[in-house]
Design a protein around this motif. Structure first.
Motif, PDB file in Angstrom:
ATOM      1  N   GLY A   1       6.609  11.499  -1.841  1.00  0.00           N
ATOM      2  CA  GLY A   1       7.175  10.859  -0.636  1.00  0.00           C
ATOM      3  C   GLY A   1       7.875  11.844   0.275  1.00  0.00           C
ATOM      4  N   LEU A   2       7.572  13.150   0.115  1.00  0.00           N
ATOM      5  CA  LEU A   2       8.172  14.156   1.001  1.00  0.00           C
ATOM      6  C   LEU A   2       7.086  14.778   1.889  1.00  0.00           C
ATOM      7  N   GLY A   3       7.521  15.728   2.722  1.00  0.00           N
ATOM      8  CA  GLY A   3       6.552  16.469   3.537  1.00  0.00           C
ATOM      9  C   GLY A   3       6.351  15.911   4.938  1.00  0.00           C
TER      10      GLY A   3
ATOM     11  N   SER B   1      16.133  -2.567  13.336  1.00  0.00           N
ATOM     12  CA  SER B   1      14.767  -2.094  13.556  1.00  0.00           C
ATOM     13  C   SER B   1      14.452  -0.910  12.623  1.00  0.00           C
ATOM     14  N   LEU B   2      15.436  -0.022  12.469  1.00  0.00           N
ATOM     15  CA  LEU B   2      15.238   1.100  11.559  1.00  0.00           C
ATOM     16  C   LEU B   2      15.042   0.588  10.128  1.00  0.00           C
ATOM     17  N   GLU B   3      15.836  -0.396   9.729  1.00  0.00           N
ATOM     18  CA  GLU B   3      15.676  -0.956   8.371  1.00  0.00           C
ATOM     19  C   GLU B   3      14.279  -1.550   8.178  1.00  0.00           C
ATOM     20  N   ASN B   4      13.784  -2.233   9.211  1.00  0.00           N
ATOM     21  CA  ASN B   4      12.420  -2.796   9.132  1.00  0.00           C
ATOM     22  C   ASN B   4      11.382  -1.677   8.963  1.00  0.00           C
ATOM     23  N   MET B   5      11.596  -0.595   9.734  1.00  0.00           N
ATOM     24  CA  MET B   5      10.656   0.542   9.676  1.00  0.00           C
ATOM     25  C   MET B   5      10.678   1.188   8.281  1.00  0.00           C
ATOM     26  N   ILE B   6      11.895   1.348   7.751  1.00  0.00           N
ATOM     27  CA  ILE B   6      12.030   1.956   6.414  1.00  0.00           C
ATOM     28  C   ILE B   6      11.293   1.095   5.378  1.00  0.00           C
ATOM     29  N   LYS B   7      11.493  -0.219   5.474  1.00  0.00           N
ATOM     30  CA  LYS B   7      10.829  -1.133   4.522  1.00  0.00           C
ATOM     31  C   LYS B   7       9.318  -1.007   4.640  1.00  0.00           C
ATOM     32  N   ASP B   8       8.831  -1.012   5.877  1.00  0.00           N
ATOM     33  CA  ASP B   8       7.390  -0.921   6.122  1.00  0.00           C
ATOM     34  C   ASP B   8       6.826   0.369   5.517  1.00  0.00           C
ATOM     35  N   ILE B   9       7.498   1.485   5.777  1.00  0.00           N
ATOM     36  CA  ILE B   9       6.964   2.771   5.321  1.00  0.00           C
ATOM     37  C   ILE B   9       7.141   2.934   3.813  1.00  0.00           C
ATOM     38  N   ASN B  10       8.311   2.590   3.305  1.00  0.00           N
ATOM     39  CA  ASN B  10       8.503   2.730   1.860  1.00  0.00           C
ATOM     40  C   ASN B  10       7.562   1.800   1.088  1.00  0.00           C
TER      41      ASN B  10
ATOM     42  N   ALA C   1       4.550   0.815   2.149  1.00  0.00           N
ATOM     43  CA  ALA C   1       3.199   1.403   2.270  1.00  0.00           C
ATOM     44  C   ALA C   1       3.054   2.590   1.309  1.00  0.00           C
ATOM     45  N   LEU C   2       4.134   3.376   1.166  1.00  0.00           N
ATOM     46  CA  LEU C   2       4.087   4.518   0.240  1.00  0.00           C
ATOM     47  C   LEU C   2       4.002   4.040  -1.214  1.00  0.00           C
ATOM     48  N   ALA C   3       4.755   2.982  -1.527  1.00  0.00           N
ATOM     49  CA  ALA C   3       4.728   2.449  -2.900  1.00  0.00           C
ATOM     50  C   ALA C   3       3.335   1.904  -3.220  1.00  0.00           C
ATOM     51  N   GLN C   4       2.731   1.259  -2.244  1.00  0.00           N
ATOM     52  CA  GLN C   4       1.379   0.712  -2.433  1.00  0.00           C
ATOM     53  C   GLN C   4       0.377   1.852  -2.668  1.00  0.00           C
ATOM     54  N   LYS C   5       0.542   2.937  -1.911  1.00  0.00           N
ATOM     55  CA  LYS C   5      -0.366   4.080  -2.084  1.00  0.00           C
ATOM     56  C   LYS C   5      -0.224   4.673  -3.494  1.00  0.00           C
ATOM     57  N   ARG C   6       1.044   4.790  -3.940  1.00  0.00           N
ATOM     58  CA  ARG C   6       1.298   5.338  -5.280  1.00  0.00           C
ATOM     59  C   ARG C   6       0.723   4.448  -6.366  1.00  0.00           C
ATOM     60  N   GLY C   7       0.744   3.124  -6.125  1.00  0.00           N
ATOM     61  CA  GLY C   7       0.258   2.167  -7.111  1.00  0.00           C
ATOM     62  C   GLY C   7      -1.252   2.169  -7.267  1.00  0.00           C
ATOM     63  N   LYS C   8      -1.930   2.787  -6.300  1.00  0.00           N
ATOM     64  CA  LYS C   8      -3.414   2.766  -6.318  1.00  0.00           C
ATOM     65  C   LYS C   8      -3.963   3.550  -7.493  1.00  0.00           C
TER      66      LYS C   8
END
Ligand SMILES: O=c1ccn([C@@H]2O[C@H](COP(=O)(O)O)[C@@H](O)[C@H]2O)c(=O)[nH]1
Length: 296
Positions: A246-248, A278-287, A289-296
């Motif tokens: 989740g870095l980079g 709005s920032l909290e919504n963005m963080i939730k959306d991105i985190n 999406a990242l968790a979903q990618k990791r779960g794949k």
């Protein structure tokens, strides 16, 4: 050093989302416009922007690893505007938030050195955006000063705007495109990099998911990813800008955060509270999406 600081801040705040402060008159709540009497005294606009920015910084400082300040929105108002730009950056540092001065500078070597020293020797600036159009000798002064000062660069590589393909996707040699060539040059700028990430980062738009994935593999630096929100990018578009930890990468949203109170028709006095929302919504959306990618 800059990349290490950015990684640390992202880990501490569990957030790779960056807030952009690009103030405009249309964005300003009416009560601030009245307070500064800007319909009569236009010279007060930069001070009004500064108050607007400071309240947003207070509201998001605990959540965001960095704030990006786009100089054009301040230069528009002359000397007082430029003062507001630097005061905004200074206030970010007071609140322990890293800064990205979005200045998109580039020129022949001697001029590039003047730009680089002027910006990167300024204590309130942790990193700047750089235009690579001049090629290696235009980039080297920025790289040398950044290395000396422990600061970061984000070099434009594949920009988020609709016309970016006109030049950046032109085919040059062997099926390579212009942005591939730029990527090759950037990859040579910090070959002795010892850190996890190089301080010589790149800008790739959230509007180009395929290029984010492709360039993440080639680049050693952090990616600054603008184009989230107002330009249409979303969490699922930007996941491949990140490494498995989740870095980079950091993802920027400017209007999507600072104008959110208008979008949801909130009381304008609550603009900073809604910027945080709005920032909290963005963080939730991105985190997520990242968790979903990791779960794949
Ligand atoms: O390719 C690029 C490079 C820089 N930007 C800058 O990012 C912000 C985006 O603002 P939004 O309001 O979130 O659309 C702005 O400062 C641009 O100058 C970019 O959009 N794309």
């Amino acid at each position: 050093m800059f990349a290490a600081k950015l990684s640390k801040a992202i880990k501490e705040k569990n957030n790779p989302c960056v807030v952009g402060l690009d103030p405009t008159m249309e964005m300003m709540p009416e009560f601030l416009q009245k307070k500064y009497n800007v319909s009569v005294q236009k010279e007060n606009i930069p001070q009004m922007f500064l108050e607007f920015n400071k309240n947003i910084i207070d509201s998001v400082a605990d959540l965001t690893p960095a704030i990006k300040v786009q100089v054009a929105f301040y230069e528009r108002y002359g000397l007082a505007g430029i003062e507001a730009f630097y005061e905004t950056l200074k206030y970010c540092k007071e609140k322990d938030v890293l800064t990205i001065a979005d200045v998109k500078r580039g020129d022949i070597g001697s001029t590039a050195l003047a730009y680089a020293e002027g910006l990167l020797q300024e204590p309130s600036i942790d990193s700047i955006t750089v235009n690579p159009l001049f090629g290696t000798d235009g980039l080297t002064p920025f790289v040398d000063v950044a290395k000396k000062e422990g600061k970061g660069l984000f070099i434009l590589l594949k920009t988020s705007n609709p016309s970016s393909a006109e030049l950046q996707d032109l085919e040059v040699e062997g099926g390579q495109k212009v942005y591939h060539k730029i990527s090759d040059i950037i990859a040579t700028l910090d070959e002795d990099c010892k850190g996890e990430y190089s301080d010589m980062g790149v800008v790739v738009g959230a509007t180009h998911p395929a290029q984010l994935a492709e360039l993440r593999k080639k680049q050693k630096g952090f990616m600054l990813v603008p184009g989230y929100g107002a330009q249409g990018g979303s969490g699922k578009d930007i996941v491949d800008a990140f490494d498995d930890g989740g870095l980079g990468a950091v993802v920027n949203s400017s209007r999507g955060i600072t104008s959110y109170y208008k979008k949801v028709k909130a009381d304008e006095k609550d603009y900073a509270k809604f910027a945080k929302k709005s920032l909290e919504n963005m963080i939730k959306d991105i985190n997520s999406a990242l968790a979903q990618k990791r779960g794949k």
